[in-house]
Design a protein around this motif. Sequence first.
Motif, PDB file in Angstrom:
ATOM      1  N   HIS A  32       0.834  -1.200   0.000  1.00 23.46           N
ATOM      2  CA  HIS A  32       0.000   0.000   0.000  1.00 23.46           C
ATOM      3  C   HIS A  32       0.872   1.254   0.000  1.00 23.46           C
ATOM      4  CE1 HIS A  32      -4.222  -1.249   0.346  1.00 23.46           C
ATOM      5  NE2 HIS A  32      -3.726  -2.348   0.897  1.00 23.46           N
ATOM      6  N   THR A  33       1.998   1.183   0.687  1.00 24.70           N
ATOM      7  CA  THR A  33       2.939   2.304   0.712  1.00 24.70           C
ATOM      8  C   THR A  33       3.468   2.590  -0.686  1.00 24.70           C
ATOM      9  OG1 THR A  33       3.570   1.810   2.989  1.00 24.70           O
ATOM     10  CG2 THR A  33       5.116   3.133   1.687  1.00 24.70           C
ATOM     11  N   VAL A  34       3.826   1.552  -1.416  1.00 23.21           N
ATOM     12  CA  VAL A  34       4.329   1.734  -2.784  1.00 23.21           C
ATOM     13  C   VAL A  34       3.254   2.380  -3.658  1.00 23.21           C
ATOM     14  CG1 VAL A  34       5.092   0.518  -4.870  1.00 23.21           C
ATOM     15  CG2 VAL A  34       6.019  -0.129  -2.643  1.00 23.21           C
ATOM     16  N   ALA A  35       2.025   1.904  -3.555  1.00 24.47           N
ATOM     17  CA  ALA A  35       0.937   2.470  -4.350  1.00 24.47           C
ATOM     18  C   ALA A  35       0.686   3.932  -3.980  1.00 24.47           C
ATOM     19  CB  ALA A  35      -0.333   1.646  -4.163  1.00 24.47           C
ATOM     20  N   GLY A  36       0.733   4.250  -2.699  1.00 19.49           N
ATOM     21  CA  GLY A  36       0.547   5.635  -2.259  1.00 19.49           C
ATOM     22  C   GLY A  36       1.686   6.532  -2.700  1.00 19.49           C
ATOM     23  N   LEU A  37       2.898   6.032  -2.600  1.00 23.10           N
ATOM     24  CA  LEU A  37       4.064   6.795  -3.052  1.00 23.10           C
ATOM     25  C   LEU A  37       3.982   7.066  -4.549  1.00 23.10           C
ATOM     26  CD1 LEU A  37       6.800   8.009  -2.220  1.00 23.10           C
ATOM     27  CD2 LEU A  37       7.828   5.777  -2.699  1.00 23.10           C
ATOM     28  N   THR A  38       3.478   6.097  -5.297  1.00 26.45           N
ATOM     29  CA  THR A  38       3.297   6.275  -6.737  1.00 26.45           C
ATOM     30  C   THR A  38       2.405   7.476  -7.016  1.00 26.45           C
ATOM     31  OG1 THR A  38       3.592   3.920  -7.188  1.00 26.45           O
ATOM     32  CG2 THR A  38       2.367   5.197  -8.830  1.00 26.45           C
ATOM     33  N   LYS A  39       1.283   7.552  -6.336  1.00 27.59           N
ATOM     34  CA  LYS A  39       0.353   8.669  -6.545  1.00 27.59           C
ATOM     35  C   LYS A  39       0.982  10.001  -6.129  1.00 27.59           C
ATOM     36  CE  LYS A  39      -3.863   5.989  -5.969  1.00 27.59           C
ATOM     37  NZ  LYS A  39      -5.074   5.800  -5.165  1.00 27.59           N
ATOM     38  N   SER A  40       1.587   9.988  -4.958  1.00 25.00           N
ATOM     39  CA  SER A  40       2.176  11.220  -4.435  1.00 25.00           C
ATOM     40  C   SER A  40       3.295  11.735  -5.342  1.00 25.00           C
ATOM     41  CB  SER A  40       2.706  10.956  -3.026  1.00 25.00           C
ATOM     42  OG  SER A  40       3.314  12.098  -2.488  1.00 25.00           O
TER      43      SER A  40
END
Length: 139
Positions: A32-40
């Motif tokens: 989930h962190t990777v997916a959130g970092l992608t968006k950010s």
Amino acid sequence: MVPVKKGCILFTASLASKISFGLPHAYKASKHTVAGLTKSLSVELGEHGIRVNCISPNGIVTPMLQKAIGNVDKKKGEEMIAVSAVLKGTVLEPEDFAHAALYLASDEAKFISGVNLAVDEAYSVSNQSWKIGFAALSE
């Protein structure tokens, strides 16, 4: 990348970043962190012409997965995954993941950023547990 105003960052997440299934919490949190970092990062770096995406594959029968599911052979592992597949008649191979990565990194994807691409035979768009319920009722 910032000085040349161009680039592509591509992360690998997991289907665990899109849906919840029996994996350790630490693993799911990291994905989930990777997916959130992608968006950010796609928002932050977009002004510099840098695209940021990630790919979330379903289970690919690799030696690591084979060990995790009890040292089953490749064919048996593929059968285990296929049981719950939405898109029948396909087997996810490492090459499929590579093709998705090549596309997202290519100029053909020049307008795609901030995406968490599921390479999962449509698994993440359907709750297959209803099949278990029906099977239990028919026994």
